[in-house]
Design a protein around this motif. Structure first.
Motif, PDB file in Angstrom:
ATOM      1  N   THR A   1      18.046  19.084 -34.561  1.00 12.78           N
ATOM      2  CA  THR A   1      18.568  18.522 -33.321  1.00 12.78           C
ATOM      3  C   THR A   1      18.627  17.003 -33.364  1.00 12.78           C
ATOM      4  O   THR A   1      19.435  16.386 -32.688  1.00 12.78           O
ATOM      5  CB  THR A   1      17.714  18.953 -32.120  1.00 12.78           C
ATOM      6  N   ASP A   2      17.753  16.375 -34.190  1.00 12.37           N
ATOM      7  CA  ASP A   2      17.767  14.926 -34.339  1.00 12.37           C
ATOM      8  C   ASP A   2      18.382  14.593 -35.682  1.00 12.37           C
ATOM      9  O   ASP A   2      17.742  14.692 -36.719  1.00 12.37           O
ATOM     10  CB  ASP A   2      16.347  14.362 -34.257  1.00 12.37           C
ATOM     11  N   THR A   3      19.666  14.232 -35.701  1.00 11.22           N
ATOM     12  CA  THR A   3      20.360  13.993 -36.968  1.00 11.22           C
ATOM     13  C   THR A   3      20.037  12.648 -37.573  1.00 11.22           C
ATOM     14  O   THR A   3      20.389  12.369 -38.715  1.00 11.22           O
ATOM     15  CB  THR A   3      21.888  14.109 -36.773  1.00 11.22           C
ATOM     16  N   GLY A   4      19.392  11.770 -36.819  1.00 13.89           N
ATOM     17  CA  GLY A   4      18.927  10.523 -37.398  1.00 13.89           C
ATOM     18  C   GLY A   4      20.043   9.568 -37.747  1.00 13.89           C
ATOM     19  O   GLY A   4      21.168   9.663 -37.284  1.00 13.89           O
ATOM     20  N   ARG A   5      19.723   8.612 -38.611  1.00 14.23           N
ATOM     21  CA  ARG A   5      20.687   7.592 -39.019  1.00 14.23           C
ATOM     22  C   ARG A   5      21.433   8.083 -40.257  1.00 14.23           C
ATOM     23  O   ARG A   5      20.825   8.485 -41.250  1.00 14.23           O
ATOM     24  CB  ARG A   5      19.951   6.286 -39.331  1.00 14.23           C
TER      25      ARG A   5
ATOM     26  N   LEU B   1      28.995  14.123 -31.656  1.00 17.40           N
ATOM     27  CA  LEU B   1      29.124  14.952 -30.457  1.00 17.40           C
ATOM     28  C   LEU B   1      27.787  15.236 -29.784  1.00 17.40           C
ATOM     29  O   LEU B   1      27.746  15.852 -28.723  1.00 17.40           O
ATOM     30  CB  LEU B   1      29.803  16.281 -30.817  1.00 17.40           C
ATOM     31  N   ASN B   2      26.707  14.799 -30.467  1.00 17.19           N
ATOM     32  CA  ASN B   2      25.357  15.013 -29.947  1.00 17.19           C
ATOM     33  C   ASN B   2      25.075  16.500 -29.720  1.00 17.19           C
ATOM     34  O   ASN B   2      24.634  16.932 -28.650  1.00 17.19           O
ATOM     35  CB  ASN B   2      25.153  14.228 -28.651  1.00 17.19           C
ATOM     36  N   ILE B   3      25.378  17.279 -30.746  1.00 22.46           N
ATOM     37  CA  ILE B   3      25.124  18.718 -30.693  1.00 22.46           C
ATOM     38  C   ILE B   3      24.168  19.106 -31.806  1.00 22.46           C
ATOM     39  O   ILE B   3      23.865  18.317 -32.694  1.00 22.46           O
ATOM     40  CB  ILE B   3      26.429  19.540 -30.812  1.00 22.46           C
ATOM     41  N   MET B   4      23.710  20.322 -31.754  1.00 21.05           N
ATOM     42  CA  MET B   4      22.780  20.845 -32.738  1.00 21.05           C
ATOM     43  C   MET B   4      23.435  20.890 -34.127  1.00 21.05           C
ATOM     44  O   MET B   4      24.511  21.457 -34.281  1.00 21.05           O
ATOM     45  CB  MET B   4      22.356  22.251 -32.314  1.00 21.05           C
ATOM     46  N   TYR B   5      22.791  20.279 -35.102  1.00 20.40           N
ATOM     47  CA  TYR B   5      23.277  20.348 -36.482  1.00 20.40           C
ATOM     48  C   TYR B   5      22.670  21.576 -37.145  1.00 20.40           C
ATOM     49  O   TYR B   5      21.448  21.749 -37.160  1.00 20.40           O
ATOM     50  CB  TYR B   5      22.894  19.078 -37.240  1.00 20.40           C
TER      51      TYR B   5
ATOM     52  N   ASN C   1      28.659  19.954 -39.921  1.00 20.15           N
ATOM     53  CA  ASN C   1      28.949  18.626 -40.454  1.00 20.15           C
ATOM     54  C   ASN C   1      28.085  17.613 -39.723  1.00 20.15           C
ATOM     55  O   ASN C   1      28.184  17.450 -38.507  1.00 20.15           O
ATOM     56  CB  ASN C   1      30.434  18.298 -40.258  1.00 20.15           C
ATOM     57  N   ILE C   2      27.232  16.910 -40.459  1.00 21.52           N
ATOM     58  CA  ILE C   2      26.237  16.055 -39.820  1.00 21.52           C
ATOM     59  C   ILE C   2      26.859  14.863 -39.106  1.00 21.52           C
ATOM     60  O   ILE C   2      26.324  14.361 -38.114  1.00 21.52           O
ATOM     61  CB  ILE C   2      25.183  15.600 -40.855  1.00 21.52           C
ATOM     62  N   ILE C   3      28.020  14.412 -39.591  1.00 25.77           N
ATOM     63  CA  ILE C   3      28.689  13.288 -38.928  1.00 25.77           C
ATOM     64  C   ILE C   3      29.205  13.712 -37.557  1.00 25.77           C
ATOM     65  O   ILE C   3      28.959  13.060 -36.538  1.00 25.77           O
ATOM     66  CB  ILE C   3      29.848  12.752 -39.791  1.00 25.77           C
ATOM     67  N   PHE C   4      29.946  14.822 -37.509  1.00 24.77           N
ATOM     68  CA  PHE C   4      30.514  15.293 -36.245  1.00 24.77           C
ATOM     69  C   PHE C   4      29.429  15.747 -35.271  1.00 24.77           C
ATOM     70  O   PHE C   4      29.525  15.497 -34.066  1.00 24.77           O
ATOM     71  CB  PHE C   4      31.514  16.417 -36.487  1.00 24.77           C
ATOM     72  N   SER C   5      28.412  16.446 -35.781  1.00 17.30           N
ATOM     73  CA  SER C   5      27.342  16.900 -34.889  1.00 17.30           C
ATOM     74  C   SER C   5      26.584  15.713 -34.305  1.00 17.30           C
ATOM     75  O   SER C   5      26.168  15.740 -33.146  1.00 17.30           O
ATOM     76  CB  SER C   5      26.388  17.834 -35.631  1.00 17.30           C
TER      77      SER C   5
ATOM     78  N   LEU D   1      39.527  31.128 -33.876  1.00 12.37           N
ATOM     79  CA  LEU D   1      39.924  29.768 -34.232  1.00 12.37           C
ATOM     80  C   LEU D   1      39.026  28.744 -33.537  1.00 12.37           C
ATOM     81  O   LEU D   1      38.599  27.752 -34.149  1.00 12.37           O
ATOM     82  CB  LEU D   1      41.381  29.539 -33.853  1.00 12.37           C
ATOM     83  N   ALA D   2      38.715  28.981 -32.268  1.00 15.34           N
ATOM     84  CA  ALA D   2      37.800  28.097 -31.549  1.00 15.34           C
ATOM     85  C   ALA D   2      36.410  28.123 -32.171  1.00 15.34           C
ATOM     86  O   ALA D   2      35.756  27.076 -32.324  1.00 15.34           O
ATOM     87  CB  ALA D   2      37.729  28.497 -30.078  1.00 15.34           C
ATOM     88  N   LEU D   3      35.948  29.307 -32.550  1.00 11.37           N
ATOM     89  CA  LEU D   3      34.645  29.413 -33.215  1.00 11.37           C
ATOM     90  C   LEU D   3      34.644  28.691 -34.555  1.00 11.37           C
ATOM     91  O   LEU D   3      33.613  28.155 -34.982  1.00 11.37           O
ATOM     92  CB  LEU D   3      34.273  30.883 -33.408  1.00 11.37           C
ATOM     93  N   GLY D   4      35.805  28.667 -35.223  1.00  6.27           N
ATOM     94  CA  GLY D   4      35.913  27.927 -36.478  1.00  6.27           C
ATOM     95  C   GLY D   4      35.680  26.443 -36.273  1.00  6.27           C
ATOM     96  O   GLY D   4      35.029  25.773 -37.104  1.00  6.27           O
ATOM     97  N   ILE D   5      36.194  25.905 -35.181  1.00  5.51           N
ATOM     98  CA  ILE D   5      35.968  24.487 -34.869  1.00  5.51           C
ATOM     99  C   ILE D   5      34.494  24.242 -34.583  1.00  5.51           C
ATOM    100  O   ILE D   5      33.900  23.266 -35.058  1.00  5.51           O
ATOM    101  CB  ILE D   5      36.842  24.064 -33.673  1.00  5.51           C
ATOM    102  N   PHE D   6      33.875  25.153 -33.829  1.00  5.91           N
ATOM    103  CA  PHE D   6      32.442  25.028 -33.559  1.00  5.91           C
ATOM    104  C   PHE D   6      31.633  25.067 -34.860  1.00  5.91           C
ATOM    105  O   PHE D   6      30.686  24.298 -35.037  1.00  5.91           O
ATOM    106  CB  PHE D   6      31.976  26.154 -32.635  1.00  5.91           C
ATOM    107  N   ALA D   7      31.984  25.972 -35.748  1.00  2.75           N
ATOM    108  CA  ALA D   7      31.259  26.099 -37.011  1.00  2.75           C
ATOM    109  C   ALA D   7      31.405  24.837 -37.859  1.00  2.75           C
ATOM    110  O   ALA D   7      30.442  24.364 -38.469  1.00  2.75           O
ATOM    111  CB  ALA D   7      31.755  27.319 -37.789  1.00  2.75           C
ATOM    112  N   PHE D   8      32.622  24.281 -37.884  1.00  2.00           N
ATOM    113  CA  PHE D   8      32.866  23.102 -38.711  1.00  2.00           C
ATOM    114  C   PHE D   8      32.077  21.894 -38.206  1.00  2.00           C
ATOM    115  O   PHE D   8      31.426  21.193 -38.981  1.00  2.00           O
ATOM    116  CB  PHE D   8      34.355  22.775 -38.749  1.00  2.00           C
ATOM    117  N   VAL D   9      32.128  21.643 -36.898  1.00  3.21           N
ATOM    118  CA  VAL D   9      31.427  20.459 -36.361  1.00  3.21           C
ATOM    119  C   VAL D   9      29.911  20.664 -36.371  1.00  3.21           C
ATOM    120  O   VAL D   9      29.158  19.697 -36.568  1.00  3.21           O
ATOM    121  CB  VAL D   9      31.926  20.111 -34.941  1.00  3.21           C
ATOM    122  N   SER D  10      29.460  21.901 -36.188  1.00  2.00           N
ATOM    123  CA  SER D  10      28.017  22.159 -36.210  1.00  2.00           C
ATOM    124  C   SER D  10      27.445  22.032 -37.613  1.00  2.00           C
ATOM    125  O   SER D  10      26.272  21.705 -37.783  1.00  2.00           O
ATOM    126  CB  SER D  10      27.711  23.558 -35.656  1.00  2.00           C
TER     127      SER D  10
END
Length: 407
Positions: A159-163, A269-273, A262-266, A251-260
């Motif tokens: 949850t804390d992706t850090g720097r 977006l301040n979401i769970m990595y 990917n540490i940069i996007f997560s 397709l929407a779940l695919g976007i969720f999977a990709f951003v979740s």
């Protein structure tokens, strides 16, 4: 398989082979390959089903155009399964726990659906596999999925992706700070600080209650898989409805999977990595391609029906994907069509039984359930019904994606 070949060639410094390290490239290849397989070889599978006289037996429900569908090849879900698994086996990292889990889900639910269709067609039993055996199969899958997601060491969250400041070629980034840990946390959509830990339900037990979180988590997984797979099954009633609405949700779940994954996007977006979950994008791309390719033959007038072989598989995959990316609480929105179809049946049956007991005769809320049959009874052409349901599914998918920032 090709992933490992090109990974080896990349280590040998063969030019251009490093592109296979990128999830985006392999996902693009997967959707193209699955589309080709489902459209090119789909016709051959349909002809095979027709030669084997594997045709749909239509119950007389008094719906317009229903009689013309009798004898249309069914078990077309085989097209979806084959054109999904081949690209996945070629392009995905097969040692990824999420990919393995999705392959097991596909084969497991596909087998249950196949048995159901087999009984209907070859045993001439219109009821197919008895409901209790379907439920046992769904519970069995739920136990497997729940156990693996809870106990497997590779299933973690951060949850804390850090720097983010260290880059490499295979994982894109490594971050300093943050800790990967086992967790039963999930995402509460549309709320700030929106993680909820299922283990907290047992907090009344005092110290050490986290050790028993599986008592809550696994039954929830079982319920979700059973509900979504049955919802997909009920939605599969008119040409193109289940495949089209499912492709939009996936397709929407695919976007969720990709951003979740990917540490940069997560981090942005301040979401769970969720480490390693991005690999599911390759599977999802193949699945979306197979659904769209199947629609080539399933849109009105359908040349093939998916049968329970396809509908149960679709529902199982969507449920597991949502649970894996910790978005299962979004299912009522993202899969709103499935929910509406399910509710229409539950309300219709419950109200009919209630009024029959109270008034001596059963009354109905809808002209017919599931919901799409209600609109058929009202005189809408099934193509119009399907198109409008697709539009609603697109709006629900967009609304679900907005939850990434709207809190």
């Amino acid at each position: 398989m090709l992933y490992y070949l090109f990974e080896y060639l990349n280590r040998m410094d063969v030019p251009g082979t490093g592109v296979f390290q990128y999830i985006t490239f392999r996902s693009g290849m997967a959707i193209i390959l699955s589309l080709l397989i489902s459209t090119v070889f789909g016709k051959r599978i349909i002809n095979f089903l027709r030669r084997q006289q594997i045709g749909e037996t239509v119950r007389e429900l008094g719906l317009e155009g229903q009689s013309q569908k009798a004898g249309t090849p069914t078990m077309g879900g085989l097209i979806i399964i084959i054109s999904t698994l081949i690209p996945v086996l070629l392009l995905a990292k097969l040692d990824n726990i999420y990919v393995m889990l999705l392959i097991v889900t596909t084969l497991w639910m596909g087998t249950i659906g196949f048995i159901d269709d087999y009984i209907k067609i070859f045993k001439k039993d219109k009821e197919g596999l008895k409901g209790k055996f379907k439920v046992v199969g769904q519970i069995g899958l739920g136990l497997i999925v729940g156990y693996i997601l809870y106990f497997h060491p590779s299933v973690t969250v951060r949850t804390d992706t850090g720097r983010i400041d260290i880059f490499n070629t295979t994982q894109n980034v490594i971050s300093q700070g943050g800790l990967e840990e086992k967790s039963t946390a999930t995402t509460i959509p549309f709320f700030k600080n929106n993680e909820f830990d299922y283990a907290e339900i047992l907090s009344f037990m005092g110290d050490g209650y986290q050790d028993y979180a599986w008592l809550i988590f696994i039954p929830i997984v079982i319920f979700i898989i059973t509900a979504v797979s049955n919802g997909a099954n009920l939605t599969d009633g008119i040409d193109g409805l289940a495949a089209g609405t499912s492709a939009i949700s996936v397709l929407a779940l695919g976007i969720f999977a990709f951003v979740s994954g990917n540490i940069i996007f997560s981090n942005y977006l301040n979401i769970m990595y969720i480490p390693n979950s991005g690999e599911m994008t390759v599977y999802i791309a193949a699945f979306v391609g197979s659904l769209i390719g199947f629609l080539w033959y399933n849109t009105y007038p359908a040349s093939v029906f998916m049968g329970d072989t396809g509908s149960l598989t679709i529902g199982g995959i969507i449920a597991v994907l949502a649970i894996a990316v910790r978005k299962e609480l979004l299912i009522p929105v993202l899969c709103g069509i499935f929910l509406a179809e399910n509710l229409s049946v539950v309300l219709q049956v419950s109200y009919f039984k209630y009024t029959k007991k109270k008034y001596g005769e059963g009354r109905r809320i809808f002209l017919m359930s599931p919901l799409h049959h209600h609109y058929q009874k009202k005189g809408y052409h099934e193509s119009k019904i399907v198109t409008r349901f697709w539009i609603v599914a697109i709006l629900l998918a967009i609304f679900s994606l907005v939850s990434l920032k709207l809190r």
